[in-house]
Motif scaffolding. Structure first.
Motif, short mmCIF file in Angstrom:
data_model
loop_
_atom_site.label_atom_id
_atom_site.label_comp_id
_atom_site.label_asym_id
_atom_site.label_seq_id
_atom_site.Cartn_x
_atom_site.Cartn_y
_atom_site.Cartn_z
N LEU A 274 0.81 -1.21 0.00
CA LEU A 274 0.00 0.00 0.00
C LEU A 274 0.85 1.26 0.00
CD1 LEU A 274 -2.79 -1.03 2.50
CD2 LEU A 274 -2.96 -0.81 0.04
N ALA A 275 2.04 1.23 0.64
CA ALA A 275 2.79 2.47 0.85
C ALA A 275 3.80 2.74 -0.25
CB ALA A 275 3.50 2.44 2.20
N ARG A 276 4.29 1.70 -0.93
CA ARG A 276 5.38 1.91 -1.88
C ARG A 276 4.87 2.45 -3.21
NH1 ARG A 276 10.39 2.38 0.09
NH2 ARG A 276 11.23 0.49 0.97
N ARG A 277 5.70 3.30 -3.83
CA ARG A 277 5.35 3.81 -5.16
C ARG A 277 6.20 3.17 -6.25
NH1 ARG A 277 5.68 9.73 -6.03
NH2 ARG A 277 7.76 9.41 -5.21
N ASN A 278 7.33 2.58 -5.87
CA ASN A 278 8.24 1.99 -6.84
C ASN A 278 7.71 0.61 -7.25
OD1 ASN A 278 10.39 0.62 -8.04
ND2 ASN A 278 11.87 1.88 -6.97
N VAL B 7 9.13 -2.03 -8.59
CA VAL B 7 9.94 -3.19 -8.19
C VAL B 7 9.74 -3.46 -6.70
CG1 VAL B 7 12.26 -4.10 -8.07
CG2 VAL B 7 11.59 -2.74 -10.01
N LEU B 8 9.69 -2.41 -5.87
CA LEU B 8 9.52 -2.61 -4.44
C LEU B 8 8.14 -3.18 -4.14
CD1 LEU B 8 11.26 0.57 -3.09
CD2 LEU B 8 11.98 -1.77 -2.81
N LEU C 249 6.55 -5.33 -6.04
CA LEU C 249 6.66 -6.76 -6.31
C LEU C 249 7.39 -7.47 -5.16
CD1 LEU C 249 7.50 -6.81 -10.10
CD2 LEU C 249 5.44 -7.64 -9.02
N MET C 250 8.40 -6.81 -4.58
CA MET C 250 9.10 -7.42 -3.44
C MET C 250 8.15 -7.61 -2.26
SD MET C 250 12.75 -5.64 -3.05
CE MET C 250 13.71 -5.21 -4.45
N SER C 251 7.28 -6.64 -2.01
CA SER C 251 6.33 -6.77 -0.90
C SER C 251 5.38 -7.93 -1.16
CB SER C 251 5.55 -5.48 -0.72
OG SER C 251 6.43 -4.41 -0.47
N VAL D 10 6.97 -4.11 -15.54
CA VAL D 10 7.63 -2.91 -15.01
C VAL D 10 8.63 -2.37 -16.04
CG1 VAL D 10 9.20 -2.08 -13.23
CG2 VAL D 10 7.29 -3.51 -12.61
N THR E 42 9.58 6.05 -16.27
CA THR E 42 9.45 6.05 -14.82
C THR E 42 8.74 4.79 -14.39
OG1 THR E 42 8.56 7.19 -12.90
CG2 THR E 42 7.30 7.36 -14.91
N ILE E 43 9.01 4.32 -13.17
CA ILE E 43 8.24 3.20 -12.64
C ILE E 43 7.49 3.64 -11.38
CG2 ILE E 43 9.59 1.32 -13.61
CD1 ILE E 43 11.08 1.14 -10.97
N ASP E 44 7.24 4.96 -11.30
CA ASP E 44 6.42 5.48 -10.21
C ASP E 44 4.97 5.11 -10.48
OD1 ASP E 44 5.03 6.84 -8.36
OD2 ASP E 44 6.02 8.76 -8.67
N THR F 101 2.28 5.87 -9.04
CA THR F 101 1.23 6.89 -8.89
C THR F 101 1.06 7.71 -10.15
OG1 THR F 101 2.86 8.43 -7.99
CG2 THR F 101 1.60 7.11 -6.41
#
Lengths: 99, 181
Positions: free
Chosen positions: A22-26, A28-29, A31-33, A79, A88-90, A92
Motif C-alpha cells: 500500500l505504501a510503496r510507489r516503486n 519493483v519494491l 513486487l518485493m512486498s 515494469v 518512470t516506474i512510479d 502513482t
C-alpha cells in the motif's frame, strides 16, 4: 513447539507485506512486498503440514513457490515495459486509463 | 551453534533440551526476519531493500528446516535467493535512474497503509490466538524428499501439470511483453 508461534510470525510478515504494497510507489519494491506476502503464506502452509503430520501443505508450498516465480517474471517484464514507455516506474503516475 | 543443535535434534520434537534449542533458534530467526522485513518496506534505497529481502527469505528457509521440511528449505534458497532476487536486482538495474530513492511517499499514504496493516495483523492475531491457543506441533520426524515426490506424482499430479503449463505460459508471456519490437 507451538503452532501459534509460526502462525503469528506469518501474520506479522503478511501485515508488513500489506503495508509495503500500500505504501510503496516503486514498481519493483511493490513486487518485493508481494513476495513477502507469499512467503508468509508458505510459512502457514508448512506449519499446518507439521501440525497435522501430513505432506499436502509442503506440496502446496512448492506450488506457491513456482507461481511466485512466474509472477515475478511477468511482473518485472511489465515494469520494464512501463519504464520503456514512460521513463518512470512510479506507480502513482500510471493513470493513463483514468477517465 | 544453537541453530545447528536445533537442526540435529529435529527427529525428536518432544525432547526437553532440543525443544529449548528449537525455540531459541526460532526466536533468533523470527526477530531477524521481522526487523529485516520492516527495514525492507521502509528503507529508501532500492538495492538495500532487495538485500533485506534476502535476509527475510533465508529466514523463511530456516523456519522450513526447523519445521522438518528440508526439501522445501533448500528449494526456497535455490529458487528465491538464487533466482528471484537476481531477477529483482536486474529489474532495479534496468530501471535505474528513474527511481534511485523511494522517498516521495506522503505521510498520509504511509499512515493509511500502516493503519490497514495494523488492522490486518490485529484481526489475524485475535483469530489465531482464539483458534489455536496451545496447539502443539505433532510431527514425529522430518519429511523426506521421497514423501514429497510420492505425493506430487500421485495425489497432486493434476496441479503439478497445471503449474508446468503456467510456468511455460509465464515464460513466453514475459518474453513477449519485455522484448523490443
Amino acid at each position: 513447539m507451538l503452532l501459534n508461534q509460526f502462525l503469528l510470525l506469518s501474520a506479522v510478515l503478511f501485515s508488513i507485506g500489506v503495508y509495503g504494497v500500500l505504501a510503496r510507489r516503486n514498481g519493483v519494491l511493490l513486487l518485493m512486498s508481494i513476495e513477502l506476502i507469499l512467503n508468509a503464506v508458505n510459512i502457514n502452509l508448512v506449519a499446518f503440514a507439521a501440525f497435522t503430520d501430513t505432506i499436502g501443505g509442503e506440496v502446496f508450498a512448492l506450488f506457491v513457490i513456482a507461481v511466485a516465480a512466474a509472477e515475478v517474471g511477468v511482473g518485472l517484464a511489465m515494469v520494464l515495459l512501463l519504464y520503456r514507455s514512460s521513463r518512470t516506474i512510479d506507480l502513482t503516475t500510471v493513470d493513463r486509463l483514468r477517465g | 551453534m544453537t541453530v545447528l543443535a536445533a537442526l540435529e535434534g529435529m527427529d525428536r520434537l518432544s525432547g526437553g533440551d532440543v525443544l529449548v534449542a528449537q525455540n531459541v533458534a526460532f526466536a533468533i530467526m523470527a526477530i531477524t526476519m521481522v526487523a529485516s522485513a520492516l527495514r525492507m518496506v521502509t528503507t529508501r534505497n532500492v538495492v538495500h531493500a532487495a538485500l533485506y529481502l534476502v535476509i527475510v527469505l533465508a529466514g523463511v528457509a530456516g523456519i522450513f528446516i526447523l519445521l522438518g521440511a528440508e526439501f522445501l528449505g533448500v528449494t526456497q534458497i535455490m529458487v528465491y535467493i538464487g533466482a528471484i532476487v537476481v531477477l529483482f536486482l536486474f529489474g532495479i538495474m534496468l530501471t535505474k535512474g528513474s527511481f534511485g530513492d523511494d522517498d516521495g511517499v506522503t505521510g498520509e499514504r504511509r499512515l493509511m497503509a500502516g493503519l490497514v496493516g495494523f488492522l490486518v495483523f490485529g484481526v489475524m492475531t485475535a483469530a489465531l490466538v482464539e483458534s489455536f491457543a496451545d496447539a502443539e506441533l505433532s510431527r514425529s520426524g522430518p519429511s523426506t524428499t521421497a514423501d514429497i515426490a510420492d505425493s506430487i506424482f500421485s495425489a497432486y499430479i493434476v496441479p503439478f501439470e497445471a503449474v508446468s503449463v503456467l510456468l511455460l505460459a509465464a515464460l513466453i508471456g514475459a518474453i513477449v511483453v519485455a522484448r523490443k519490437d
